[in-house]
Scaffold this active site. Structure first.
Site, PDB file in Angstrom:
ATOM      1  N   TRP A 147       6.548   5.130   2.746  1.00 15.77           N
ATOM      2  CA  TRP A 147       7.701   5.863   3.270  1.00 15.77           C
ATOM      3  C   TRP A 147       7.694   7.348   2.940  1.00 15.77           C
ATOM      4  O   TRP A 147       8.462   8.112   3.488  1.00 15.77           O
ATOM      5  CB  TRP A 147       8.989   5.245   2.706  1.00 15.77           C
ATOM      6  CG  TRP A 147       8.846   4.923   1.243  1.00 15.77           C
ATOM      7  CD1 TRP A 147       8.501   3.703   0.721  1.00 15.77           C
ATOM      8  CD2 TRP A 147       8.926   5.814   0.127  1.00 15.77           C
ATOM      9  NE1 TRP A 147       8.368   3.790  -0.647  1.00 15.77           N
ATOM     10  CE2 TRP A 147       8.638   5.084  -1.043  1.00 15.77           C
ATOM     11  CE3 TRP A 147       9.230   7.178   0.002  1.00 15.77           C
ATOM     12  CZ2 TRP A 147       8.633   5.653  -2.307  1.00 15.77           C
ATOM     13  CZ3 TRP A 147       9.222   7.747  -1.273  1.00 15.77           C
ATOM     14  CH2 TRP A 147       8.927   6.982  -2.405  1.00 15.77           C
ATOM     15  N   PRO A 172       5.047   0.283   9.565  1.00  7.91           N
ATOM     16  CA  PRO A 172       5.584   1.366   8.735  1.00  7.91           C
ATOM     17  C   PRO A 172       6.459   0.788   7.624  1.00  7.91           C
ATOM     18  O   PRO A 172       6.841  -0.378   7.683  1.00  7.91           O
ATOM     19  CB  PRO A 172       6.431   2.180   9.713  1.00  7.91           C
ATOM     20  CG  PRO A 172       6.417   1.462  11.010  1.00  7.91           C
ATOM     21  CD  PRO A 172       5.699   0.176  10.868  1.00  7.91           C
ATOM     22  N   ALA A 173       6.769   1.615   6.637  1.00  8.17           N
ATOM     23  CA  ALA A 173       7.626   1.156   5.538  1.00  8.17           C
ATOM     24  C   ALA A 173       9.016   0.832   6.083  1.00  8.17           C
ATOM     25  O   ALA A 173       9.495   1.475   7.023  1.00  8.17           O
ATOM     26  CB  ALA A 173       7.716   2.240   4.482  1.00  8.17           C
ATOM     27  N   GLU A 246      -5.419   3.991   0.365  1.00  4.56           N
ATOM     28  CA  GLU A 246      -4.950   5.257  -0.214  1.00  4.56           C
ATOM     29  C   GLU A 246      -3.847   4.887  -1.185  1.00  4.56           C
ATOM     30  O   GLU A 246      -2.716   4.615  -0.778  1.00  4.56           O
ATOM     31  CB  GLU A 246      -4.383   6.176   0.876  1.00  4.56           C
ATOM     32  CG  GLU A 246      -5.375   6.619   1.915  1.00  4.56           C
ATOM     33  CD  GLU A 246      -6.469   7.516   1.365  1.00  4.56           C
ATOM     34  OE1 GLU A 246      -6.397   7.901   0.185  1.00  4.56           O
ATOM     35  OE2 GLU A 246      -7.407   7.807   2.127  1.00  4.56           O
ATOM     36  N   LEU A 247      -4.169   4.880  -2.469  1.00  2.00           N
ATOM     37  CA  LEU A 247      -3.224   4.313  -3.445  1.00  2.00           C
ATOM     38  C   LEU A 247      -2.593   5.403  -4.321  1.00  2.00           C
ATOM     39  O   LEU A 247      -2.528   6.550  -3.944  1.00  2.00           O
ATOM     40  CB  LEU A 247      -3.947   3.246  -4.263  1.00  2.00           C
ATOM     41  CG  LEU A 247      -4.695   2.199  -3.425  1.00  2.00           C
ATOM     42  CD1 LEU A 247      -5.424   1.210  -4.305  1.00  2.00           C
ATOM     43  CD2 LEU A 247      -3.748   1.469  -2.477  1.00  2.00           C
ATOM     44  N   CYS A 280       1.554  11.053  -3.436  1.00  3.56           N
ATOM     45  CA  CYS A 280       0.477  10.457  -4.241  1.00  3.56           C
ATOM     46  C   CYS A 280      -0.423  11.517  -4.859  1.00  3.56           C
ATOM     47  O   CYS A 280      -0.984  11.299  -5.925  1.00  3.56           O
ATOM     48  CB  CYS A 280      -0.308   9.440  -3.429  1.00  3.56           C
ATOM     49  SG  CYS A 280      -0.840  10.082  -1.857  1.00  3.56           S
ATOM     50  N   GLU A 379       2.281   6.639 -13.270  1.00  7.17           N
ATOM     51  CA  GLU A 379       2.566   7.459 -12.089  1.00  7.17           C
ATOM     52  C   GLU A 379       4.090   7.607 -12.022  1.00  7.17           C
ATOM     53  O   GLU A 379       4.817   6.620 -12.142  1.00  7.17           O
ATOM     54  CB  GLU A 379       2.043   6.797 -10.823  1.00  7.17           C
ATOM     55  CG  GLU A 379       2.197   7.702  -9.625  1.00  7.17           C
ATOM     56  CD  GLU A 379       1.780   7.075  -8.289  1.00  7.17           C
ATOM     57  OE1 GLU A 379       1.418   7.827  -7.388  1.00  7.17           O
ATOM     58  OE2 GLU A 379       1.842   5.846  -8.163  1.00  7.17           O
TER      59      GLU A 379
HETATM   60  P1  ADP Z   1       5.561   2.340  -2.413  1.00  2.00           P
HETATM   61  O1  ADP Z   1       5.694   2.049  -3.875  1.00  2.00           O
HETATM   62  O2  ADP Z   1       4.996   3.663  -2.083  1.00  2.00           O
HETATM   63  O3  ADP Z   1       6.728   1.890  -1.586  1.00  2.00           O
HETATM   64  P2  ADP Z   1       4.328  -0.062  -1.605  1.00  2.00           P
HETATM   65  O4  ADP Z   1       2.915  -0.374  -1.925  1.00  2.00           O
HETATM   66  O5  ADP Z   1       5.389  -0.877  -2.191  1.00  2.00           O
HETATM   67  O6  ADP Z   1       4.393   1.454  -1.974  1.00  2.00           O
HETATM   68  O7  ADP Z   1       4.570   0.002  -0.056  1.00  2.00           O
HETATM   69  C1  ADP Z   1       3.658   0.576   0.848  1.00  2.00           C
HETATM   70  C2  ADP Z   1       3.630  -0.252   2.111  1.00  2.00           C
HETATM   71  O8  ADP Z   1       3.152  -1.555   1.794  1.00  2.00           O
HETATM   72  C3  ADP Z   1       5.005  -0.446   2.752  1.00  2.00           C
HETATM   73  O9  ADP Z   1       4.861  -0.411   4.148  1.00  2.00           O
HETATM   74  C4  ADP Z   1       5.377  -1.837   2.261  1.00  2.00           C
HETATM   75  O10 ADP Z   1       6.284  -2.469   3.110  1.00  2.00           O
HETATM   76  C5  ADP Z   1       4.034  -2.523   2.287  1.00  2.00           C
HETATM   77  N1  ADP Z   1       3.924  -3.723   1.446  1.00  2.00           N
HETATM   78  C6  ADP Z   1       4.621  -4.043   0.337  1.00  2.00           C
HETATM   79  N2  ADP Z   1       4.232  -5.240  -0.141  1.00  2.00           N
HETATM   80  C7  ADP Z   1       3.258  -5.706   0.683  1.00  2.00           C
HETATM   81  C8  ADP Z   1       2.444  -6.888   0.738  1.00  2.00           C
HETATM   82  N3  ADP Z   1       2.538  -7.839  -0.172  1.00  2.00           N
HETATM   83  N4  ADP Z   1       1.553  -6.986   1.744  1.00  2.00           N
HETATM   84  C9  ADP Z   1       1.420  -6.024   2.664  1.00  2.00           C
HETATM   85  N5  ADP Z   1       2.149  -4.906   2.678  1.00  2.00           N
HETATM   86  C10 ADP Z   1       3.053  -4.720   1.702  1.00  2.00           C
END
Ligand code: ADP
Length: 476
Positions: A147, A172-173, A246-247, A280, A379
């Site tokens: 997001w 998308p988120a 991209e983590l 990030c 982080e």
């Molecule tokens: P952030 O901490 O930046 O929100 P997340 O990794 O929680 O990062 O979320 C990034 C994306 O991954 C979002 O679109 C979220 O909905 C999605 N997401 C979260 N959990 C899962 C999952 N188990 N499998 C696939 N996508 C996921």
């Protein structure tokens, strides 16, 4: 704008589920949004797989026309679409507008770069044989995005994947679907054929599962946390689904004692708190040379305390709210933990009096820390700037590299030798020397260590969405 987009139709979730999209500046409901589950994701993959049969045979020139029209559409509608990004993220309007402008640049850039997926002819060791390789699109690509940059994150993956001749299922988120809807509208208005892009927002683990299980979905491009990146890696091991990840990051900043401290303190106060630190590659662990530490800390605190926090649509506001209450809770938890570890807060770290509603936090500068502090290890993804000191180049590099992450790092010095040695010894995928933005449409963006795999943007980003095929002809 509150539905899923599957096979060129705006639809509700099959089971009728919805979720609440909340404005982080006011905590008010923006809209009920369709909440996709596994069945919806499968329908989206069906549509994308069907569309791939013809889209794969279009030329990069045809695809470029559509992407370029989409870029023009975004540029034409920047003002209105940026308003929706402000609504769902709270970020300042100018930043939202700038982000859509970059999304347009990405569409345009990949429109051209798609034409340059050159193969290679390789001389062989036999006279009757000729060998070469070509690049081909992979199939359906799942794009799961975070997001924090709700236009930039999807745009760079969609643009490259589509330019390469793939079809897309985008997720998308949940907190930022509106920006993605605008990107999608831009493509659809520009003539993207039915099923080539589909959008499902909702139950993330269920959608992720559907993507991982389906052999027609060849790759997942993911932007988000290291935690979810690892879940995807586990799942992908069963199906060999390709991944680009991209983590997270925990970017160090090395500030040597030969710089203009005032200028760096001023620019650091903006760079660190861009998007509230929810970036990030955000400069995060500030290592300041011991000779200038006190002076830098004082100047920095002054500039940080002057940052204007508020509603993104108000003139002059530099910092909006955090994206969710949970995100703000994490920030306060980290500050509390740091106080117990004897950290000292020089400025900020509280809810501004004039903003009792919304997820606002006054940007904080924190000192009295060492390598064992939580603020060195975790982080942050929020508006906290931790200050550490270092003695010399070796000490600085050792401290900077002491992290499981390896996304971005920053160095400020006027000494060429120091700059080059630091850049070469830092264990990070991107190093900014005397600048806060070591990225660009044309540059490969990617992390080392636990910050991910693969690259987005640049020509490297195109090849992430192509498979190499060797063709060898014998008996000539
Ligand atoms: P952030 O901490 O930046 O929100 P997340 O990794 O929680 O990062 O979320 C990034 C994306 O991954 C979002 O679109 C979220 O909905 C999605 N997401 C979260 N959990 C899962 C999952 N188990 N499998 C696939 N996508 C996921």
């Amino acid at each position: 704008m509150n539905k899923l987009f599957i096979n060129a139709g705006w639809v509700d979730a099959r089971d009728g589920s919805t979720y609440d999209l909340v404005n982080p500046s006011t905590e008010e409901l923006i809209s009920k949004m369709a909440k996709a589950g596994l069945a919806d994701a499968v329908l989206a993959i069906d549509a994308a797989a069907e569309a791939f049969k013809t889209w794969r045979h279009t030329t990069p020139y045809t695809r470029a026309e559509i992407l370029k029209k989409a870029a023009a559409y975004l540029r034409e509608h920047l003002g209105t679409i940026a308003t929706d990004m402000v609504l769902e993220t709270g970020k300042p309007f100018a930043e939202a507008k700038g982000e859509f402008a970059v999304a347009a640049n990405l569409f345009e850039w990949y429109a051209e770069e798609g034409k340059r997926a050159y193969g290679k002819t390789i001389p062989t060791n036999r006279p009757d044989k000729r060998s070469s390789y070509i690049w081909q699109p992979m199939g359906v690509i799942g794009v799961i995005t975070a997001w924090n940059f709700p236009a930039y994150n999807p745009a760079r993956a969609w643009a490259a994947a589509l330019a390469a001749g793939n079809t897309v299922v985008a997720k998308p988120a949940e907190s930022t679907p509106l920006s993605a809807h605008h990107l999608l509208q831009a493509l659809v208005q520009s003539g993207l054929p039915k099923g080539v892009i589909n959008l499902v927002t909702g139950d993330a683990p269920a959608i992720g599962d559907a993507m991982l299980r389906d052999p027609r979905l060849k790759k997942i491009s993911f932007t988000g946390s290291t935690r979810v990146g690892k879940i995807l890696m586990d799942g992908a091991s069963l199906t060999q689904t390709r991944l680009s990840l991209e983590l997270g990051g925990n970017a160090p900043v090395l500030i040597f004692d030969d710089v203009d401290t005032d200028a760096i303190a001023k620019s650091a106060s903006v760079a660190r708190f861009r998007n509230n630190g929810q970036v990030c590659i955000a400069p995060q662990r500030f290592y300041v040379h011991k000779n200038i530490y006190s002076e830098f800390a004082a100047k920095l605190s002054k500039y940080v305390s002057q940052l204007k926090v508020g509603f993104g649509n108000e003139e002059g506001v530099q910092i909006g709210p955090l994206i969710t209450k949970k995100q703000r809770d994490n920030v306060f938890e980290l500050l509390e933990k740091s106080k117990k570890e004897n950290a000292r807060i020089l400025t900020g770290g509280y809810i501004p009096d004039q903003l009792p509603k919304g997820y606002f936090v006054q940007p904080a500068v924190v000192t009295n820390l060492d390598q064992e502090s939580s603020l060195a290890k975790q982080e942050i993804f929020g508006p906290i700037l931790p200050l550490f000191s270092f003695d010399n180049l070796d000490d600085g590099i050792e401290k900077a590299n002491n992290t499981e992450y390896g996304l971005a790092a920053y160095v400020f010095t006027n000494d060429l030798k120091t700059a080059i040695h630091a850049a070469e010894r830092l264990e990070f995928g991107m190093v900014g020397i005397n600048e806060w933005a070591p990225h660009g449409t044309e540059l490969p963006f990617g992390g080392w260590k636990q910050s991910g795999q693969g690259h987005e943007s640049g020509s490297e980003g195109l090849f992430e969405y192509l498979e190499k095929k060797l063709i060898s002809i014998g008996g000539l």
